[in-house]
Design a protein around this motif. Structure first.
Motif, mmCIF file in Angstrom:
data_model
loop_
_atom_site.group_PDB
_atom_site.id
_atom_site.type_symbol
_atom_site.label_atom_id
_atom_site.label_comp_id
_atom_site.label_asym_id
_atom_site.label_seq_id
_atom_site.Cartn_x
_atom_site.Cartn_y
_atom_site.Cartn_z
ATOM 1 N N UNK A 181 -0.844 -7.986 95.945
ATOM 2 C CA UNK A 181 0.094 -9.101 95.879
ATOM 3 C C UNK A 181 -0.419 -10.252 96.742
ATOM 4 N N UNK A 182 0.156 -11.434 96.550
ATOM 5 C CA UNK A 182 -0.245 -12.611 97.331
ATOM 6 C C UNK A 182 -0.043 -12.423 98.831
ATOM 7 N N UNK A 183 0.924 -11.581 99.220
ATOM 8 C CA UNK A 183 1.191 -11.365 100.649
ATOM 9 C C UNK A 183 0.310 -10.266 101.249
ATOM 10 N N UNK A 184 -0.626 -9.714 100.461
ATOM 11 C CA UNK A 184 -1.542 -8.692 100.966
ATOM 12 C C UNK A 184 -1.081 -7.262 100.708
ATOM 13 N N UNK A 185 0.118 -7.097 100.170
ATOM 14 C CA UNK A 185 0.627 -5.768 99.842
ATOM 15 C C UNK A 185 -0.202 -5.168 98.714
ATOM 16 N N UNK A 186 -0.544 -3.888 98.844
ATOM 17 C CA UNK A 186 -1.293 -3.200 97.796
ATOM 18 C C UNK A 186 -0.423 -2.068 97.253
ATOM 19 N N UNK A 187 -0.273 -2.032 95.936
ATOM 20 C CA UNK A 187 0.493 -0.990 95.256
ATOM 21 C C UNK A 187 -0.466 -0.258 94.326
ATOM 22 N N UNK A 188 -0.372 1.062 94.287
ATOM 23 C CA UNK A 188 -1.297 1.872 93.497
ATOM 24 C C UNK A 188 -0.560 2.579 92.361
ATOM 25 N N UNK A 189 -1.195 2.583 91.179
ATOM 26 C CA UNK A 189 -0.659 3.275 90.006
ATOM 27 C C UNK A 189 -1.772 4.055 89.338
ATOM 28 N N UNK A 190 -1.443 5.243 88.838
ATOM 29 C CA UNK A 190 -2.397 6.022 88.055
ATOM 30 C C UNK A 190 -2.470 5.447 86.646
ATOM 31 N N UNK A 191 -3.678 5.418 86.089
ATOM 32 C CA UNK A 191 -3.888 5.136 84.674
ATOM 33 C C UNK A 191 -4.692 6.312 84.131
ATOM 34 N N UNK A 192 -4.072 7.091 83.247
ATOM 35 C CA UNK A 192 -4.700 8.306 82.711
ATOM 36 C C UNK A 192 -5.546 7.982 81.490
ATOM 37 N N UNK A 247 0.956 15.082 79.586
ATOM 38 C CA UNK A 247 2.266 15.711 79.476
ATOM 39 C C UNK A 247 3.079 15.427 80.745
ATOM 40 N N UNK A 248 4.331 14.984 80.594
ATOM 41 C CA UNK A 248 5.146 14.714 81.774
ATOM 42 C C UNK A 248 5.414 16.000 82.550
ATOM 43 N N UNK A 249 5.512 15.891 83.843
ATOM 44 C CA UNK A 249 5.778 17.080 84.649
ATOM 45 C C UNK A 249 7.248 17.111 85.048
ATOM 46 N N UNK A 250 7.766 18.300 85.265
ATOM 47 C CA UNK A 250 9.140 18.446 85.698
ATOM 48 C C UNK A 250 9.174 18.465 87.210
#
Length: 120
Positions: A100-111, A116-119
């Motif tokens: 983000x512009x404020x330096x915040x870093x957010x991480x997301x998986x891309x498969x 399959x969704x997990x329970x």
């Protein structure tokens, strides 16, 4: 310093100092004008992961105007498989590090494909 270098340095610093990853490396990809990062997290990111498994991170600005395309995402997996000389296979997932512009870093998986969704 180019914006890509600055972006990858920001994510690299966040991984190393805030998230305590080890052996964080930059891998410049000429065809993509992009730097892919890799490193080893202090613990497994998912319960199905192997301990001390090298993870792959794609730094991207959150304010990026263009949407991600399947072609671009596929090029990340192809580039990483070219970097991994031992078995030349695609990783099951990559992690996108959105800055983000404020330096915040957010991480997301891309498969790579359908997962399959997990329970819980």
């Amino acid at each position: 310093m180019s914006s890509d270098s600055s972006l990858s340095e920001q994510v690299k610093t966040n991984l190393s100092h805030y998230n305590l990853w080890t052996d964080v490396q930059e891998h410049p990809i000429k065809d993509l004008s992009l730097k892919i990062l890799s490193g080893i997290p202090p613990s497994k990111l998912d319960s199905n992961d192997i301990e001390n498994q090298r993870e792959w991170i794609i730094p991207k600005p959150m304010s990026h105007k263009a949407n991600l395309t399947l072609k671009e995402i596929n090029s990340w997996f192809v580039s990483i498989s070219d970097l991994v000389e031992s078995n030349n296979s695609r990783p099951k997932r990559v992690t996108i590090g959105l800055v983000n512009d404020d330096g915040t870093v957010v991480y997301y998986f891309i498969h790579d494909g359908v997962v399959k969704p997990r329970q819980n």
